[in-house]
Design a protein around this motif. Structure first.
Motif, PDB file in Angstrom:
ATOM      1  N   PHE A 116     -12.287  -5.722  -0.950  1.00 29.89           N
ATOM      2  CA  PHE A 116     -13.362  -6.716  -1.463  1.00 29.89           C
ATOM      3  C   PHE A 116     -14.574  -6.020  -1.202  1.00 29.89           C
ATOM      4  O   PHE A 116     -15.568  -6.114  -1.918  1.00 29.89           O
ATOM      5  N   LEU A 117     -14.950  -5.770   0.325  1.00 33.70           N
ATOM      6  CA  LEU A 117     -16.025  -4.994   0.545  1.00 33.70           C
ATOM      7  C   LEU A 117     -16.493  -3.635  -0.062  1.00 33.70           C
ATOM      8  O   LEU A 117     -17.727  -3.640  -0.463  1.00 33.70           O
ATOM      9  N   GLU A 118     -15.519  -3.149  -0.673  1.00 32.74           N
ATOM     10  CA  GLU A 118     -15.893  -1.995  -1.233  1.00 32.74           C
ATOM     11  C   GLU A 118     -16.040  -2.158  -2.755  1.00 32.74           C
ATOM     12  O   GLU A 118     -17.103  -1.434  -3.345  1.00 32.74           O
ATOM     13  N   THR A 119     -15.253  -3.028  -3.387  1.00 31.58           N
ATOM     14  CA  THR A 119     -15.612  -3.146  -4.757  1.00 31.58           C
ATOM     15  C   THR A 119     -16.394  -4.397  -5.124  1.00 31.58           C
ATOM     16  O   THR A 119     -16.810  -4.574  -6.318  1.00 31.58           O
ATOM     17  N   GLY A 120     -16.442  -5.413  -4.194  1.00 36.64           N
ATOM     18  CA  GLY A 120     -17.048  -6.573  -4.513  1.00 36.64           C
ATOM     19  C   GLY A 120     -16.448  -7.522  -5.312  1.00 36.64           C
ATOM     20  O   GLY A 120     -16.830  -8.593  -5.876  1.00 36.64           O
ATOM     21  N   LYS A 121     -15.142  -7.416  -5.580  1.00 40.15           N
ATOM     22  CA  LYS A 121     -14.221  -8.041  -6.519  1.00 40.15           C
ATOM     23  C   LYS A 121     -13.465  -9.244  -5.714  1.00 40.15           C
ATOM     24  O   LYS A 121     -12.850  -8.718  -4.695  1.00 40.15           O
ATOM     25  N   GLU A 122     -13.854 -10.417  -6.006  1.00 35.72           N
ATOM     26  CA  GLU A 122     -13.108 -11.742  -5.380  1.00 35.72           C
ATOM     27  C   GLU A 122     -11.465 -11.654  -5.624  1.00 35.72           C
ATOM     28  O   GLU A 122     -10.724 -11.889  -4.430  1.00 35.72           O
ATOM     29  N   SER A 123     -11.105 -10.884  -6.405  1.00 35.76           N
ATOM     30  CA  SER A 123      -9.643 -10.807  -6.709  1.00 35.76           C
ATOM     31  C   SER A 123      -9.079  -9.848  -5.673  1.00 35.76           C
ATOM     32  O   SER A 123      -7.898 -10.201  -5.422  1.00 35.76           O
ATOM     33  N   ALA A 124      -9.728  -8.959  -4.904  1.00 33.26           N
ATOM     34  CA  ALA A 124      -9.170  -8.231  -3.921  1.00 33.26           C
ATOM     35  C   ALA A 124      -8.838  -9.104  -2.816  1.00 33.26           C
ATOM     36  O   ALA A 124      -7.777  -8.772  -2.219  1.00 33.26           O
ATOM     37  N   LEU A 125      -9.393 -10.135  -2.454  1.00 34.56           N
ATOM     38  CA  LEU A 125      -9.121 -10.954  -1.454  1.00 34.56           C
ATOM     39  C   LEU A 125      -7.754 -11.861  -1.658  1.00 34.56           C
ATOM     40  O   LEU A 125      -7.081 -12.125  -0.716  1.00 34.56           O
ATOM     41  N   GLU A 126      -7.630 -12.158  -3.135  1.00 36.94           N
ATOM     42  CA  GLU A 126      -6.496 -12.705  -3.352  1.00 36.94           C
ATOM     43  C   GLU A 126      -5.255 -11.961  -3.186  1.00 36.94           C
ATOM     44  O   GLU A 126      -4.152 -12.623  -2.997  1.00 36.94           O
ATOM     45  N   GLU A 127      -5.229 -10.999  -3.128  1.00 38.54           N
ATOM     46  CA  GLU A 127      -4.031  -9.689  -2.954  1.00 38.54           C
ATOM     47  C   GLU A 127      -3.405 -10.092  -1.688  1.00 38.54           C
ATOM     48  O   GLU A 127      -2.117  -9.810  -1.603  1.00 38.54           O
ATOM     49  N   TYR A 128      -4.077 -10.461  -0.485  1.00 37.61           N
ATOM     50  CA  TYR A 128      -3.673 -10.628   0.770  1.00 37.61           C
ATOM     51  C   TYR A 128      -2.528 -11.923   0.575  1.00 37.61           C
ATOM     52  O   TYR A 128      -1.493 -11.554   1.124  1.00 37.61           O
ATOM     53  N   GLN A 129      -2.741 -13.013   0.146  1.00 33.55           N
ATOM     54  CA  GLN A 129      -1.760 -14.191   0.255  1.00 33.55           C
ATOM     55  C   GLN A 129      -0.751 -13.829  -0.649  1.00 33.55           C
ATOM     56  O   GLN A 129       0.494 -13.912  -0.268  1.00 33.55           O
ATOM     57  N   LYS A 130      -0.964 -13.022  -1.943  1.00 29.04           N
ATOM     58  CA  LYS A 130       0.216 -12.459  -2.592  1.00 29.04           C
ATOM     59  C   LYS A 130       1.151 -11.745  -1.955  1.00 29.04           C
ATOM     60  O   LYS A 130       2.341 -11.844  -1.981  1.00 29.04           O
ATOM     61  N   LYS A 131       0.597 -10.545  -1.299  1.00 29.58           N
ATOM     62  CA  LYS A 131       1.432  -9.793  -0.537  1.00 29.58           C
ATOM     63  C   LYS A 131       2.300 -10.472   0.432  1.00 29.58           C
ATOM     64  O   LYS A 131       3.349 -10.130   0.652  1.00 29.58           O
ATOM     65  N   TRP A 132       1.504 -11.416   1.289  1.00 32.58           N
ATOM     66  CA  TRP A 132       2.023 -11.801   2.340  1.00 32.58           C
ATOM     67  C   TRP A 132       3.381 -12.905   1.780  1.00 32.58           C
ATOM     68  O   TRP A 132       4.560 -12.762   2.639  1.00 32.58           O
ATOM     69  N   THR A 133       3.170 -13.473   0.862  1.00 32.46           N
ATOM     70  CA  THR A 133       4.010 -14.541   0.211  1.00 32.46           C
ATOM     71  C   THR A 133       5.356 -13.822  -0.457  1.00 32.46           C
ATOM     72  O   THR A 133       6.253 -14.095  -0.347  1.00 32.46           O
ATOM     73  N   GLY A 134       4.732 -12.730  -1.019  1.00 35.08           N
ATOM     74  CA  GLY A 134       5.928 -11.964  -1.832  1.00 35.08           C
ATOM     75  C   GLY A 134       6.816 -11.445  -0.666  1.00 35.08           C
ATOM     76  O   GLY A 134       7.945 -11.137  -1.109  1.00 35.08           O
ATOM     77  N   ARG A 135       6.287 -11.147   0.505  1.00 31.91           N
ATOM     78  CA  ARG A 135       7.268 -10.422   1.500  1.00 31.91           C
ATOM     79  C   ARG A 135       7.936 -11.626   2.209  1.00 31.91           C
ATOM     80  O   ARG A 135       9.217 -11.334   2.554  1.00 31.91           O
ATOM     81  N   PHE A 136       7.304 -12.692   2.400  1.00 32.53           N
ATOM     82  CA  PHE A 136       7.784 -13.605   3.679  1.00 32.53           C
ATOM     83  C   PHE A 136       8.082 -14.858   3.101  1.00 32.53           C
ATOM     84  O   PHE A 136       8.813 -15.715   3.736  1.00 32.53           O
ATOM     85  N   GLY A 137       7.422 -15.396   2.019  1.00 32.50           N
ATOM     86  CA  GLY A 137       7.563 -16.731   1.411  1.00 32.50           C
ATOM     87  C   GLY A 137       8.886 -17.200   1.094  1.00 32.50           C
ATOM     88  O   GLY A 137       9.443 -18.380   1.556  1.00 32.50           O
ATOM     89  N   SER A 138       9.889 -16.410   0.522  1.00 30.24           N
ATOM     90  CA  SER A 138      11.322 -16.938   0.435  1.00 30.24           C
ATOM     91  C   SER A 138      11.959 -17.272   1.702  1.00 30.24           C
ATOM     92  O   SER A 138      12.726 -18.175   1.816  1.00 30.24           O
ATOM     93  N   GLU A 139      11.812 -16.337   2.422  1.00 27.47           N
ATOM     94  CA  GLU A 139      12.482 -16.347   3.835  1.00 27.47           C
ATOM     95  C   GLU A 139      11.899 -17.428   4.501  1.00 27.47           C
ATOM     96  O   GLU A 139      12.734 -18.320   5.232  1.00 27.47           O
ATOM     97  N   PHE A 140      10.743 -17.818   4.459  1.00 23.99           N
ATOM     98  CA  PHE A 140      10.109 -19.036   5.307  1.00 23.99           C
ATOM     99  C   PHE A 140      10.637 -20.197   4.502  1.00 23.99           C
ATOM    100  O   PHE A 140      10.772 -21.262   5.253  1.00 23.99           O
ATOM    101  N   GLU A 141      10.626 -20.303   3.368  1.00 24.64           N
ATOM    102  CA  GLU A 141      11.250 -21.538   2.718  1.00 24.64           C
ATOM    103  C   GLU A 141      12.800 -21.706   3.166  1.00 24.64           C
ATOM    104  O   GLU A 141      12.940 -22.946   3.543  1.00 24.64           O
ATOM    105  N   ARG A 142      13.551 -20.986   3.308  1.00 23.43           N
ATOM    106  CA  ARG A 142      14.703 -21.111   3.743  1.00 23.43           C
ATOM    107  C   ARG A 142      14.965 -21.570   5.223  1.00 23.43           C
ATOM    108  O   ARG A 142      15.788 -22.412   5.568  1.00 23.43           O
ATOM    109  N   GLN A 143      14.170 -20.862   6.146  1.00 25.46           N
ATOM    110  CA  GLN A 143      13.860 -21.181   7.354  1.00 25.46           C
ATOM    111  C   GLN A 143      13.549 -22.677   7.483  1.00 25.46           C
ATOM    112  O   GLN A 143      13.780 -23.343   8.403  1.00 25.46           O
TER     113      GLN A 143
END
Length: 382
Positions: A282-309
């Motif tokens: 985000f700091l390099e490009t100024g694009k707000e969409s860059a910040l949104e990638e954070y939650q997408k990546k974390w949820t993609g990695r752990f979201g399903s496992e956390f739902e099951r837990q």
């Protein structure tokens, strides 16, 4: 003086976030309210070597204690299940030293770290501390579960953890004690640091954690307490939004601790890394969409496992001591051997499913907890 980013909280998630931002060439300051990085040490200190490796951390001699060799899980009536933990490659570490090790990584990348710096207010353009206002382009909230207390108490459990000397603590052997009457919706634990020294803790819904822990220690026998820690545990899973008005939330403050155990070295640490990289983009490009990638990546990695837990927690919350005793009696050596052989410490919902009711105890558990167990089994990995 201003910074590109100010991180509030000098624990694993905040420090890893700062490391990634500094490594990308941006200025970042970590503000820790306590006198020392790594203090107070709330964590039990268990982490998989695979998880630490992915976080970019090879434990130093000061950080490393030993490998966990076995886990002993005890039911309310005293029946015990033994799990061989060698293949899971889980280390017992000093969280105080781990945090310092990551702080050194962040500092070497260019981050500034300040201790005894209280955070009074955060916005997306500044952070007000006890020493004045610091300007920034992004603020990161890594203040831990305490920052959630005022927002949602329903996900909090009171807990107490004492560091003790006791001859009944055995190096390499983790103990878990389940009792829905004494520790509702959670458990008690013993995590060794060495022979004769370790952490004994307890958490549960609506309990007097200190009183419950004192009772455990008295029953175990001779001991000496050298440190006491009281802190709420967050077990409700991730919050809805990790980015709120250019304030990025990471680690326990974002609910990135496991709903089953409240452990979060790996899951929260990866939250810090994903957030740091997204902020740098985000700091390099100024694009707000860059910040949104954070939650997408974390949820993609752990979201399903956390739902099951989280679903497993709801199932366990409905089970009485009598039911737990019956389930323990129905667990076969084949199930414990299968768990010992291959389940992942960082993604352990499958192990819970097996202990709850796959195969030998399925009929008993299915009758007693109904449709939620079936949903949990329906989500299990084959």
């Amino acid at each position: 003086m201003g910074y590109d980013v100010v991180v509030a909280g000098g624990s694993v998630a905040g420090l890893l976030c700062a490391r990634e931002i500094a490594a990308a060439g941006f200025s970042v300051m970590v503000a820790e309210e306590d006198y020392e990085i790594g203090t107070p040490e709330h964590c039990g200190g268990l982490a998989s070597l695979a998880g630490l490796g992915e976080l970019g951390v090879i434990p130093s001699a000061a950080t490393w204690h030993h490998m966990v060799e076995s886990a002993e899980i005890t039911s309310p009536d005293g029946n015990t299940i033994h799990i061989d933990a060698k293949k899971q490659k889980v280390a017992e570490i000093s969280r105080r030293e781990l945090d310092k090790q990551i702080a050194l990584q962040a500092q070497r990348c260019g981050a500034t770290i300040r201790v005894r710096t209280s955070i009074q207010e955060m916005t997306g353009s500044s952070v007000r501390t006890g020493d004045g206002v610091i300007g920034c382009k992004i603020a990161v909230d890594a203040r831990g579960a305490q920052s959630l207390v005022q927002k949602d108490r329903t996900g909090m459990l009171p807990s107490a953890q004492y560091e003790v000397y006791a001859d009944w603590i055995k190096k390499g052997k983790v103990c878990v004690i389940i009792d829905q009457e004494k520790y509702p919706e959670f458990f008690a634990w013993i995590i060794p640091s060495n022979d004769g020294r370790g952490k004994v803790g307890v958490a549960g819904k609506g309990i007097n954690a200190a009183g419950a822990l004192d009772e455990i220690l008295e029953k175990r026998g001779n001991y000496s307490i050298i440190r006491k820690i009281y802190a709420p545990l967050w077990v409700k899973g991730p919050i809805k939004k990790f980015v709120q008005d250019n304030v990025v939330i990471v680690g326990d403050a974002a609910g990135q601790a496991k709903p089953t155990t409240a452990g979060g070295i790996f899951t929260s640490g990866m939250g810090g890394i994903y957030a740091g990289r997204a902020i740098a983009e985000f700091l390099e490009t100024g694009k707000e969409s860059a910040l949104e990638e954070y939650q997408k990546k974390w949820t993609g990695r752990f979201g399903s496992e956390f739902e099951r837990q989280a679903l497993a927690r709801r199932v366990l919350g409905k089970i009485t001591n009598d039911t737990i005793n019956k389930l323990f009696g129905a667990i076969t050596p084949e199930i414990t051997a299968e768990i010992s052989a291959g389940d992942d410490f960082d993604f352990h919902a499958t192990s819970i499913i097996k202990l709850l009711g796959v195969r030998g105890s399925l009929n008993t558990a299915g009758t007693l907890v109904g449709g939620e167990l079936k949903r949990l089994l329906g989500h299990r990995a084959d």
